[in-house]
Motif scaffolding. Structure first.
Motif, PDB file in Angstrom:
ATOM      1  N   GLU A  99       6.312   8.732  -0.103  1.00  0.00           N
ATOM      2  CA  GLU A  99       7.065   9.284  -1.228  1.00  0.00           C
ATOM      3  C   GLU A  99       6.730  10.749  -1.442  1.00  0.00           C
ATOM      4  OE1 GLU A  99       9.447   7.237  -3.568  1.00  0.00           O
ATOM      5  OE2 GLU A  99       9.400   6.915  -1.412  1.00  0.00           O
TER       6      GLU A  99
ATOM      7  N   LEU B  15      -5.027  -5.126   2.085  1.00  0.00           N
ATOM      8  CA  LEU B  15      -3.613  -4.963   2.411  1.00  0.00           C
ATOM      9  C   LEU B  15      -2.862  -4.292   1.270  1.00  0.00           C
ATOM     10  CD1 LEU B  15      -2.285  -6.285   5.011  1.00  0.00           C
ATOM     11  CD2 LEU B  15      -0.990  -7.598   3.376  1.00  0.00           C
ATOM     12  N   SER B  16      -3.124  -4.760   0.065  1.00  0.00           N
ATOM     13  CA  SER B  16      -2.458  -4.179  -1.110  1.00  0.00           C
ATOM     14  C   SER B  16      -2.733  -2.688  -1.195  1.00  0.00           C
ATOM     15  CB  SER B  16      -2.951  -4.849  -2.393  1.00  0.00           C
ATOM     16  OG  SER B  16      -2.465  -6.158  -2.479  1.00  0.00           O
TER      17      SER B  16
ATOM     18  N   LEU C 244      -6.272  -9.586   1.860  1.00  0.00           N
ATOM     19  CA  LEU C 244      -5.041  -9.285   1.136  1.00  0.00           C
ATOM     20  C   LEU C 244      -5.250  -8.160   0.140  1.00  0.00           C
ATOM     21  CD1 LEU C 244      -3.508 -12.835   0.595  1.00  0.00           C
ATOM     22  CD2 LEU C 244      -2.794 -11.067   2.187  1.00  0.00           C
ATOM     23  N   GLU C 245      -6.441  -8.081  -0.401  1.00  0.00           N
ATOM     24  CA  GLU C 245      -6.763  -6.988  -1.313  1.00  0.00           C
ATOM     25  C   GLU C 245      -6.685  -5.662  -0.561  1.00  0.00           C
ATOM     26  OE1 GLU C 245      -7.060  -7.477  -4.512  1.00  0.00           O
ATOM     27  OE2 GLU C 245      -7.350  -5.337  -4.853  1.00  0.00           O
TER      28      GLU C 245
ATOM     29  N   ARG D  38      -3.595  -0.676   1.269  1.00  0.00           N
ATOM     30  CA  ARG D  38      -2.926   0.038   2.361  1.00  0.00           C
ATOM     31  C   ARG D  38      -1.445   0.234   2.077  1.00  0.00           C
ATOM     32  NH1 ARG D  38      -6.271  -2.742   6.037  1.00  0.00           N
ATOM     33  NH2 ARG D  38      -4.652  -4.227   6.635  1.00  0.00           N
ATOM     34  N   ILE D  39      -0.837  -0.798   1.560  1.00  0.00           N
ATOM     35  CA  ILE D  39       0.592  -0.716   1.235  1.00  0.00           C
ATOM     36  C   ILE D  39       0.824   0.363   0.185  1.00  0.00           C
ATOM     37  CG2 ILE D  39       2.527  -1.935   0.150  1.00  0.00           C
ATOM     38  CD1 ILE D  39       1.358  -4.529   1.387  1.00  0.00           C
ATOM     39  N   ARG D  40      -0.021   0.329  -0.838  1.00  0.00           N
ATOM     40  CA  ARG D  40       0.077   1.310  -1.905  1.00  0.00           C
ATOM     41  C   ARG D  40      -0.039   2.729  -1.366  1.00  0.00           C
ATOM     42  NH1 ARG D  40      -2.462  -0.593  -6.851  1.00  0.00           N
ATOM     43  NH2 ARG D  40      -1.614   0.665  -8.531  1.00  0.00           N
TER      44      ARG D  40
ATOM     45  N   GLU E 269       0.366   3.832   1.761  1.00  0.00           N
ATOM     46  CA  GLU E 269       1.513   4.173   2.623  1.00  0.00           C
ATOM     47  C   GLU E 269       2.708   4.616   1.801  1.00  0.00           C
ATOM     48  OE1 GLU E 269       1.752   2.717   7.061  1.00  0.00           O
ATOM     49  OE2 GLU E 269       3.233   3.727   5.794  1.00  0.00           O
ATOM     50  N   ILE E 270       2.975   3.877   0.764  1.00  0.00           N
ATOM     51  CA  ILE E 270       4.125   4.196  -0.080  1.00  0.00           C
ATOM     52  C   ILE E 270       3.906   5.525  -0.764  1.00  0.00           C
ATOM     53  CG2 ILE E 270       5.346   3.517  -2.189  1.00  0.00           C
ATOM     54  CD1 ILE E 270       5.115   0.642  -1.250  1.00  0.00           C
ATOM     55  N   ARG E 271       2.696   5.714  -1.274  1.00  0.00           N
ATOM     56  CA  ARG E 271       2.379   6.957  -1.967  1.00  0.00           C
ATOM     57  C   ARG E 271       2.585   8.154  -1.033  1.00  0.00           C
ATOM     58  NH1 ARG E 271      -1.770  10.367  -3.193  1.00  0.00           N
ATOM     59  NH2 ARG E 271      -3.064   9.486  -1.527  1.00  0.00           N
TER      60      ARG E 271
END
Lengths: 185, 204
Positions: free
Chosen positions: A83, A71-72, A68-69, A74-76, A78-80
């Motif tokens: 954007e 994952l966090s 999950l760490e 990767r999500i961060r 991707e968003i970065r």
């Protein structure tokens, strides 16, 4: 113990256990549980089933923290990135519109920045043969195609860079060629 | 303000900041809810890799859809709903294949003699007992229809109220109750061999 009473109550054992009953129903169920071992057992089984379920589920999902760490992160990321590219597109477009003044050329924004920093140009109108001359001696090192315009960069024998701009405009009924000043690189 | 409404208010504040481009605020929401979303996805899908994928997708989808979030019912019910829908979609594509494989697996293991958990209290045996329990639970979950799975996970694992479950799954409270009743009934059937006289197999 009246079986029919137990049947009625048994529906409410779950919600009673979950604390979801209104006060009236809740005390009814509670009273019944105090005197009925069958329903009490039912209630206990419900509780134990829940506990075992949680235990088994926890065992199944154990050790998920590192995943999950990741994952966090990767999500961060991707968003970065998404954007950033959204911002870049709009910045790049504004840049191009200013410098190319009326001609709409779609260029990668990095290249656009480099062009603007280095090039100074004046525009001559030449007849199409100009292009042929250049084709003999030079080679195209780069070209950028926009919706209405094509920009081509030619390398000359003396390592000068010449930029030729061609646009297809509907008014002139075909191609116009322009020649930008040669310069040393 | 009680704890729950405090938490909800903080969430809404982070949502607002995220909407305005504050990626840090969204990262805080990810941090807060990632385990819970993962649990729901795992409960639905039954395996780690898929659950992780769905968890990631759910947060990304939520980020992109923030503009459309209205705030009624709290951020987490909205987020859970996204994860739930993604899980359902995933299962519709993959389920047939997985179901057949898993059914074969189940059929094989039914022939094994079940471990007597009461005698497996000592350390080396404990792992066997643990695995046995895992297997039974996972089997029980997979047997349930999709919506029943969501209800039991949201109730027993995430501790959501009937109201919250109803909002998350867009069903009536009565439906929550009947599905929960059925799911618990099936679970109990599966687990009864492991319950002795009202005691769970292990005392800690």
């Amino acid at each position: 113990m009246k079986r029919s009473r137990c049947k009625k109550i048994s529906r409410w054992i779950g919600p009673y256990f979950d604390g979801e009953l209104s006060e009236g129903t809740r005390s009814l169920v509670e009273e019944h549980l105090e005197i009925c071992p069958t329903c009490r057992l039912e209630h206990d089984r419900l509780r134990q089933t829940g506990e075992l379920f949680r235990r088994g589920f926890a065992a199944s999902t154990a050790g998920e923290e590192p995943d999950l760490e990741n994952l966090s992160h990767r999500i961060r990321e991707e968003i970065r990135l998404s954007e950033m590219s959204a911002k870049e597109t709009s910045l790049g477009q504004r840049f191009q519109e200013y410098w190319f003044r009326g001609t709409k050329v779609l260029v990668p924004s990095a290249l656009a920045a480099a062009l603007i920093a280095v090039f100074i140009f004046t525009i001559y109108k030449s007849p199409p043969p100009v292009i042929e001359r250049y084709e003999q001696n030079e080679c195209i090192i780069d070209s950028i195609e926009g919706e209405k315009n094509t920009v081509m960069f030619f390398k000359t024998l003396e390592s000068k860079i010449t930029v030729i701009w061609i646009s297809e405009s509907e008014e002139s009924g075909g191609e116009e060629a322009g020649l930008w000043q040669e310069f040393m690189v | 303000m009680d704890k729950k409404s405090e938490s909800a208010a903080r969430d809404l504040e982070r949502v607002e900041r995220s909407r305005q481009g504050d990626q840090e605020a969204f990262a805080e929401l990810v941090q807060k809810y990632r385990t819970r979303v993962y649990h729901l996805a795992y409960g639905m899908l039954g395996n780690r890799e898929d659950a992780l994928d769905i968890t990631q997708e759910a947060f990304l989808k939520a980020f992109r859809a923030l503009k459309g979030f209205r705030g009624g019912g709290g951020f987490y019910t909205w987020l859970y709903r996204i994860a739930y829908n993604l899980s359902i979609d995933f299962m519709r594509k993959e389920w047939r294949k997985k179901n057949i494989e898993y059914q074969d697996h189940l059929e094989q293991s039914d022939e094994e003699v079940p471990v007597n958990l009461r005698s497996s209290i000592s350390d080396p045996g404990r792992e066997a007992a643990q695995n046995e329990l895992k297997r039974v639970i996972e089997g029980a979950i997979q047997e349930l229809p999709e919506q029943h799975r969501a209800v039991i996970v949201l109730r027993e694992i995430e501790g959501l109220s009937y109201e919250e479950i109803a909002k998350t799954l867009r069903i009536r409270r009565g439906t929550v109750m009947s599905r929960l009743h059925y799911a618990r009934h099936r679970l109990k059937e599966r687990l009864t061999p492991y319950l002795k006289d009202g005691e769970i197999y292990e005392k800690e």
